[in-house]
Write an enzyme that holds these catalytic residues in place. Structure first.
Site, PDB file in Angstrom:
ATOM      1  N   ASP A   1     -14.633  -8.507 -24.579  1.00 47.28           N
ATOM      2  CA  ASP A   1     -14.957  -7.405 -23.717  1.00 47.28           C
ATOM      3  C   ASP A   1     -13.859  -6.384 -23.436  1.00 47.28           C
ATOM      4  O   ASP A   1     -12.869  -7.008 -23.699  1.00 47.28           O
ATOM      5  CB  ASP A   1     -15.540  -8.049 -22.377  1.00 47.28           C
ATOM      6  CG  ASP A   1     -15.871  -6.965 -21.324  1.00 47.28           C
ATOM      7  OD1 ASP A   1     -16.604  -5.946 -21.534  1.00 47.28           O
ATOM      8  OD2 ASP A   1     -15.106  -7.054 -20.101  1.00 47.28           O
TER       9      ASP A   1
ATOM     10  N   ASP B   1     -14.879 -10.971 -18.423  1.00 51.39           N
ATOM     11  CA  ASP B   1     -14.531 -11.285 -16.993  1.00 51.39           C
ATOM     12  C   ASP B   1     -15.612 -10.842 -16.063  1.00 51.39           C
ATOM     13  O   ASP B   1     -15.595 -11.342 -15.080  1.00 51.39           O
ATOM     14  CB  ASP B   1     -13.359 -10.344 -16.621  1.00 51.39           C
ATOM     15  CG  ASP B   1     -13.816  -8.764 -16.580  1.00 51.39           C
ATOM     16  OD1 ASP B   1     -13.862  -8.163 -15.752  1.00 51.39           O
ATOM     17  OD2 ASP B   1     -14.080  -8.182 -17.800  1.00 51.39           O
TER      18      ASP B   1
ATOM     19  N   ASP C   1     -20.962  -9.963 -18.541  1.00 55.09           N
ATOM     20  CA  ASP C   1     -20.315 -10.906 -19.609  1.00 55.09           C
ATOM     21  C   ASP C   1     -20.996 -12.354 -19.561  1.00 55.09           C
ATOM     22  O   ASP C   1     -21.118 -13.111 -20.623  1.00 55.09           O
ATOM     23  CB  ASP C   1     -18.985 -10.901 -19.662  1.00 55.09           C
ATOM     24  CG  ASP C   1     -18.386  -9.587 -19.666  1.00 55.09           C
ATOM     25  OD1 ASP C   1     -18.980  -8.973 -20.521  1.00 55.09           O
ATOM     26  OD2 ASP C   1     -17.391  -9.225 -19.217  1.00 55.09           O
TER      27      ASP C   1
END
Length: 634
Positions: free
Chosen positions: A317, A507, A511
């Site tokens: 990410d 995080d 996600d």
């Protein structure tokens, strides 16, 4: 008296009795009395476990083998060998327990980071020591030198430095001043500071870390399951081989050969004990998890070591993972006669009433100069339908906002890299680039993965061009932007189907689906959301991307040591079984061989726990080492 001292006394007694038997120092009846006393004292745990296993239908285990071997030796009047079996076996178990205990210390020491109390500031003269559950958000606390930070908080008075290694793995102390955040579990190394609580203990990072540690061994790896299953089949086979080794030769050569073949069978039983597998392999995984925990990497199960060792791709990410998740002013394009500072002042005044992240960033950037904003200069302030602001500041008409507002502005210069534009009195004067900042170690972490042959992918919900820019800057091989959470998951599942074992690093709440569905999900422990952390398999306590390569290297080393131990144990046992079957291995030598290979396997497993770490090498001065020792002792 401690268990260690009792064990040493038991060994001394057994050795004295063996010595007495060997030199025939006393009458036969007295020697036999001494023998059975010492035999049951040093062998009580063996017989206790053998009986317990038998009652539970698990009698084909090492305790059963030891009991049969010693009783057989007594039947053959080999009293010294009967004691030798118990002595060597107990010594082996002692060192195994010691090794396991030491490997657990790296994890149990982390449990010591849990603070026990907080010094609540009632008023300037009254300090009250309270349990953590009685301290709440916005309460003020005093953190004395060498004390643990009790709760996540922000300093508002005085400054100090803090030992953070137990929690984050950082080797050097962290300086902290008013406005800086402290995490529960840090150790104050200098001066008393006052701070305001920002989270209750149950929501603190240290509480989440401790919960992860307590669950770290709940999941067993396929290889560990294999070892357990292997022992269930292996031990009965060896027992029946031992019976055949006694019965068949006796039937062929006569009962006069019974004692000879019984002794060989007993030696075979002893050396076949599977404790090297049953203890050595799980210990290898435990040592790896303990090593990881020492440097701020929390594994939720040892199965993820096996998966990481085979990983070939890591998907990242962007925001909050590779970047800080905070906007910063990157560039000012100045097309006016005003200074950059004057332009930034007008921009900050225009944005001062907004709570938008970009606006907050702009005000913060101006305040770094040390100058305060004069809000009296603002005469008018008007929002323009989400596209920007029109203000009268210092008798100037200030237009601030997106590119769409500036089509009719004089001398406007289009720039796709900028996200804030400004005009004064309808004349274009500047454009600003505000963007998320890349974490300090993201480049290092990606470079290390690339050098290891691990493919890296960037997957983000941000605009495609911004994702491409970050990917190029960090050296990430492929990327995809403008993804909603469900699109992220769809991409991940498709990628895993085509490319095999994949790691996902994230995080945020968005996600979580990818962290759950990836072969291995790695979450940020500090900035990460609770949902991301709960649904991940590994947590990086300090959010350092460079530790992902450390995870993979640790997993690869663990896999190598596991197979070294399996091959070593199999090889030694196979050779010993052959020697025992042909009568070249006595019972005493058999137990010595079994204990010896178990100790070798244990020592090999612990190599990774006690190997030097990069973080430890950064402890360059004796003074700092003494400081850490001093902090730890308080």
């Amino acid at each position: 008296m401690s268990k260690n001292k009792i064990f040493i006394l038991e060994l001394i007694l057994a050795f004295v009795v063996s010595f007495s038997f060997y030199f025939n120092l006393f009458e036969k009846w007295f020697l036999l009395t001494l023998f059975f006393v010492s035999y049951f004292i040093i062998g009580r745990s063996v017989f206790k476990n053998a009986i317990k296993d038998f009652m539970q239908g698990r009698f084909m285990r090492e305790s059963f083998l030891m009991a049969v071997a010693t009783l057989g030796a007594i039947f053959l009047n080999e009293f010294i060998e009967a004691l030798a079996v118990l002595i060597f076996y107990r010594i082996g178990i002692y060192f195994e327990d010691l090794a396991i205990s030491r490997s657990k210390n790296s994890i149990s020491n982390l449990l010591n980071i849990k603070p026990e109390y907080a010094n609540l500031i009632k008023d300037e003269k009254t300090i009250q020591k309270l349990s953590l559950d009685k301290v709440f958000i916005n309460d003020k606390i005093l953190i004395k030198p060498y004390e643990k930070v009790p709760l996540d908080c922000v300093i508002y008075e005085n400054e100090s430095y803090f030992d953070t290694k137990a929690l984050t793995g950082e080797s050097m102390p962290r300086d902290a001043k008013p406005g800086d955040e402290l995490l529960a579990g840090f150790i104050n190394g200098d001066k008393a500071v006052k701070a305001k609580v920002i989270r209750e203990y149950k929501h603190s990072l240290v509480a989440r870390v401790l919960e992860l540690i307590s669950k770290a061994q709940e999941k067993k790896t396929p290889l560990e399951n294999f070892v357990s299953k292997f022992s269930k089949f292996y031990t009965p086979i060896v027992v029946f081989l031992a019976l055949f080794l006694t019965i068949i030769p006796t039937a062929i050569f006569g009962f006069s050969e019974f004692d000879l073949w019984l002794e060989r069978s007993l030696s075979l039983l002893v050396v076949s004990c599977p404790c090297a597998f049953v203890i050595g392999v799980p210990l290898t995984y435990f040592a790896a998890i303990g090593k990881a925990s020492k440097i701020g990497i929390m594994f939720k199960g040892s199965v993820f070591l096996d998966l990481l060792a085979k990983s070939k791709t890591v998907i990242f990410d962007k925001t909050g993972t590779l970047t800080k998740g905070e906007f910063a002013l990157k560039k000012i394009n100045n097309f006016s006669n005003l200074s950059d500072k004057e332009l930034l002042k007008y921009l900050a005044l225009a944005e001062s009433n907004s709570k938008h992240p970009l606006a907050l960033c702009i005000v913060k950037e101006f305040e770094k100069s040390g100058e305060k904003l004069d809000y009296s200069l603002i005469k008018q302030h008007k929002e323009l339908r989400g596209n920007g602001l029109l203000c009268e500041i210092d008798d100037k008409e200030i237009l601030v906002g997106k590119e769409e507002l500036f089509k009719n502005v004089k001398n406007f210069k289009q720039d796709d890299t900028c996200n804030v534009f400004m005009a004064i009195n309808n004349e274009f004067v500047a454009s600003f680039v505000l963007d998320d900042s890349i974490k300090e170690d993201s480049k290092e972490g990606i470079d290390e993965l690339n050098s290891m042959g691990i493919k890296t992918v960037l997957l983000s919900g941000d605009k495609e061009e911004r994702v491409e820019k970050i990917a190029n800057e960090l050296g990430i091989s492929s990327f995809k932007g403008a993804c909603l959470p469900d699109e992220k998951l769809e991409f991940l599942q498709g990628y895993m189907k085509e490319n095999g074992l994949t790691v996902f690093v994230g995080d945020g709440i968005n996600d979580a689906p990818c962290l759950i569905n990836a072969d291995v999900g790695i979450a940020m422990g500090n900035i990460g959301s609770d949902i991301a952390i709960e649904n991940s398999d590994i947590v990086l306590v300090d959010d350092k991307i460079s530790k992902i390569s450390t995870c993979i290297k640790l997993a690869q080393k663990n896999s190598s040591i596991v197979w070294q131990n399996v091959i070593l144990a199999l090889s030694v046992k196979f050779l010993a079984l052959i020697l025992a079957g042909f009568g070249f291995l006595s019972i005493a030598l058999a137990i010595f061989a079994d204990t010896g290979v178990t100790v070798l396997v244990v020592l090999n497993a612990l190599r990774q726990l006690y190997s030097n770490e990069k973080e430890e090498k950064n402890l360059k001065t004796d003074e700092f080492k003494m400081h850490i020792k001093c902090c730890s002792s308080h």
